[in-house]
Design an enzyme around this catalytic site. Structure first.
Site, PDB file in Angstrom:
ATOM      1  N   ARG A 218     -62.401  12.060  48.493  1.00 19.46           N
ATOM      2  CA  ARG A 218     -63.517  11.566  49.294  1.00 19.46           C
ATOM      3  C   ARG A 218     -63.150  10.370  50.167  1.00 19.46           C
ATOM      4  O   ARG A 218     -63.465  10.340  51.367  1.00 19.46           O
ATOM      5  CB  ARG A 218     -64.689  11.153  48.382  1.00 19.46           C
ATOM      6  CG  ARG A 218     -65.550  12.287  47.933  1.00 19.46           C
ATOM      7  CD  ARG A 218     -66.063  12.006  46.552  1.00 19.46           C
ATOM      8  NE  ARG A 218     -64.942  12.066  45.633  1.00 19.46           N
ATOM      9  CZ  ARG A 218     -64.526  13.192  45.045  1.00 19.46           C
ATOM     10  NH1 ARG A 218     -65.178  14.287  45.242  1.00 19.46           N
ATOM     11  NH2 ARG A 218     -63.457  13.214  44.256  1.00 19.46           N
ATOM     12  N   THR A 219     -62.511   9.368  49.587  1.00 20.98           N
ATOM     13  CA  THR A 219     -62.298   8.132  50.344  1.00 20.98           C
ATOM     14  C   THR A 219     -61.393   8.390  51.542  1.00 20.98           C
ATOM     15  O   THR A 219     -61.711   8.017  52.679  1.00 20.98           O
ATOM     16  CB  THR A 219     -61.710   7.045  49.425  1.00 20.98           C
ATOM     17  OG1 THR A 219     -62.536   6.940  48.268  1.00 20.98           O
ATOM     18  CG2 THR A 219     -61.647   5.707  50.127  1.00 20.98           C
TER      19      THR A 219
ATOM     20  N   LYS B 266     -37.715   4.113  47.858  1.00 21.97           N
ATOM     21  CA  LYS B 266     -36.393   3.473  47.914  1.00 21.97           C
ATOM     22  C   LYS B 266     -36.466   2.011  47.522  1.00 21.97           C
ATOM     23  O   LYS B 266     -35.472   1.311  47.547  1.00 21.97           O
ATOM     24  CB  LYS B 266     -35.835   3.564  49.344  1.00 21.97           C
ATOM     25  CG  LYS B 266     -35.658   4.959  49.872  1.00 21.97           C
ATOM     26  CD  LYS B 266     -35.128   4.877  51.316  1.00 21.97           C
ATOM     27  CE  LYS B 266     -35.592   6.051  52.143  1.00 21.97           C
ATOM     28  NZ  LYS B 266     -35.511   5.781  53.582  1.00 21.97           N
TER      29      LYS B 266
ATOM     30  N   ARG C 264     -55.211   2.543  49.368  1.00 22.39           N
ATOM     31  CA  ARG C 264     -55.554   2.675  47.938  1.00 22.39           C
ATOM     32  C   ARG C 264     -54.266   2.484  47.149  1.00 22.39           C
ATOM     33  O   ARG C 264     -53.215   3.030  47.527  1.00 22.39           O
ATOM     34  CB  ARG C 264     -56.152   4.048  47.621  1.00 22.39           C
ATOM     35  CG  ARG C 264     -56.303   4.257  46.110  1.00 22.39           C
ATOM     36  CD  ARG C 264     -57.071   5.493  45.754  1.00 22.39           C
ATOM     37  NE  ARG C 264     -58.482   5.343  46.072  1.00 22.39           N
ATOM     38  CZ  ARG C 264     -59.413   6.244  45.728  1.00 22.39           C
ATOM     39  NH1 ARG C 264     -59.065   7.320  45.062  1.00 22.39           N
ATOM     40  NH2 ARG C 264     -60.678   6.057  46.033  1.00 22.39           N
TER      41      ARG C 264
ATOM     42  N   HIS D 146     -63.702  -1.453  44.906  1.00 21.01           N
ATOM     43  CA  HIS D 146     -63.764  -0.275  45.792  1.00 21.01           C
ATOM     44  C   HIS D 146     -64.939  -0.536  46.747  1.00 21.01           C
ATOM     45  O   HIS D 146     -65.986   0.096  46.658  1.00 21.01           O
ATOM     46  CB  HIS D 146     -63.992   0.968  44.944  1.00 21.01           C
ATOM     47  CG  HIS D 146     -63.768   2.272  45.644  1.00 21.01           C
ATOM     48  ND1 HIS D 146     -63.585   2.381  47.012  1.00 21.01           N
ATOM     49  CD2 HIS D 146     -63.691   3.542  45.159  1.00 21.01           C
ATOM     50  CE1 HIS D 146     -63.411   3.659  47.321  1.00 21.01           C
ATOM     51  NE2 HIS D 146     -63.479   4.381  46.223  1.00 21.01           N
TER      52      HIS D 146
HETATM   53  N1   CP Z   1     -65.322   8.154  45.022  1.00 26.48           N
HETATM   54  C1   CP Z   1     -63.992   8.165  45.245  1.00 26.48           C
HETATM   55  O1   CP Z   1     -63.351   7.112  45.341  1.00 26.48           O
HETATM   56  O2   CP Z   1     -63.451   9.415  45.305  1.00 26.48           O
HETATM   57  P1   CP Z   1     -61.931   9.740  45.614  1.00 26.48           P
HETATM   58  O3   CP Z   1     -61.119   9.217  44.435  1.00 26.48           O
HETATM   59  O4   CP Z   1     -61.850  11.221  45.742  1.00 26.48           O
HETATM   60  O5   CP Z   1     -61.547   9.007  46.868  1.00 26.48           O
END
Ligand code: CP
Length: 311
Positions: free
Chosen positions: A55-56, A84, A105, A133
């Site tokens: 999603r993100t 590396k 991320r 998040h």
């Molecule tokens: N909600 C969320 O962070 O989903 P993903 O891990 O799929 O990005």
């Protein structure tokens, strides 16, 4: 504080006014009949995902493309020079020369903050370890405010229940921090050992938030306007045996919702594993897929704001 050029690392960096700016911008974008495909024309977004995401990453990419921007990115650290031994700081110093905004991320708490300290272009934290998040939090608030406008005007306190892994789940940490700006009652229900960390309870106490613990999910369902489910974060469990022991203990079914008030809505940042039975999808209470859909206007708003094309 202006958004242009700003990093989005922790929801704690944003005031109530900032949060309302993002929600209002997302609402304006969602209400437009024609997409604003010219807004960030010529700008490039890089996605650096050192952990899995559906999603993100994809909703940021969709959001950027809907604004007329372009996207480069990686979703597999093993195929990059990180393998590396290149440091995160050096990686960012390269990517900032290619892109106008970077979404990252990373499995390590604090990685996005570190990236922001060496980057000239805005860094957006797409999740760092069990820490924060923030874009998920903006979309969670947007979703709750669409369901219950009273969240924003404070005319009636909402009862929001957090259920599941409250210790390792970064989305509930960020959301609790943000909810400190609003008038809500919080109900917590978690397996033993996975309770909300003390630092977040202290934040809630500092603003006088009404926080209580429910003995079980059924009790939380009976009290809540919003039931925010989370998955057990298997990848963050130090002990696999402990994970196996408690993974079946937090699961809602359609039957458990049969006496719930009609207006109760179940949210979940997704992905779900065991914690929401498939039969819940057919109930009026299921709202987690609509919640994920709200990620598009909210991330369009965030990108437009930090790139300085929305004010
Ligand atoms: N909600 C969320 O962070 O989903 P993903 O891990 O799929 O990005």
């Amino acid at each position: 504080m202006t958004f242009s050029g700003r990093h989005v690392i922790s929801i704690a960096d944003f005031s109530r006014g900032d949060i309302l700016t993002v929600i209002n911008a997302a609402r304006a974008i969602e209400m437009q009949s024609a997409p604003r495909t010219e807004l960030v024309g010529g700008k490039l977004m890089a996605t650096l995902f050192f952990e899995p995401s559906t999603r993100t990453r994809l909703s940021f990419e969709a959001a950027m493309q809907k604004l007329g921007g372009r996207v480069i990115g990686l979703s597999d650290a093993a195929s990059t020079s990180t393998k590396k031994g290149e440091s995160l700081a050096d990686t960012i110093r390269m990517i900032e020369q290619y892109a106008d905004v970077i979404v990252i991320r990373h499995p390590r708490d604090g990685a996005a903050r570190l990236a922001s300290e060496v980057s000239r272009v805005p860094i957006i934290n797409g999740g760092d370890g069990g820490n924060q998040h923030p874009s998920q939090t903006f979309l969670d608030l947007y979703t709750i405010a669409k369901l219950y406008p009273a969240l924003l005007d404070g005319s009636a306190p909402l009862t929001i229940a957090f259920a599941g892994d409250l210790r390792y789940g970064r989305t509930v940490h960020s959301l609790l921090t943000a909810l400190c700006h609003f008038r809500v009652k919080l109900v917590l229900v978690a397996p033993r050992g996975l309770e909300m960390p003390a630092e977040y309870l202290q934040q809630a106490a500092a603003v006088g938030m009404d926080v209580s613990e429910a003995p079980n999910l059924q009790d939380a369902i009976a009290q809540a306007d919003i039931l925010y489910m989370t998955r057990l974060q298997e990848e963050r469990f130090p002990d696999p045996l402990e994970f196996d022991h408690i993974k079946a203990s937090y699961r809602i079914t359609a039957h458990m919702l049969s006496d719930a008030r009609q207006s109760l809505r179940v949210l979940h940042p997704l992905p779900r594993i065991n914690e929401i039975a498939i039969d819940v999808d057919q109930t009026v209470h299921a709202h987690y897929f609509a919640q994920a859909g709200n990620g598009i206007p909210v991330r369009q708003a965030l990108l437009g704001l930090v790139l300085g094309v929305l004010i």
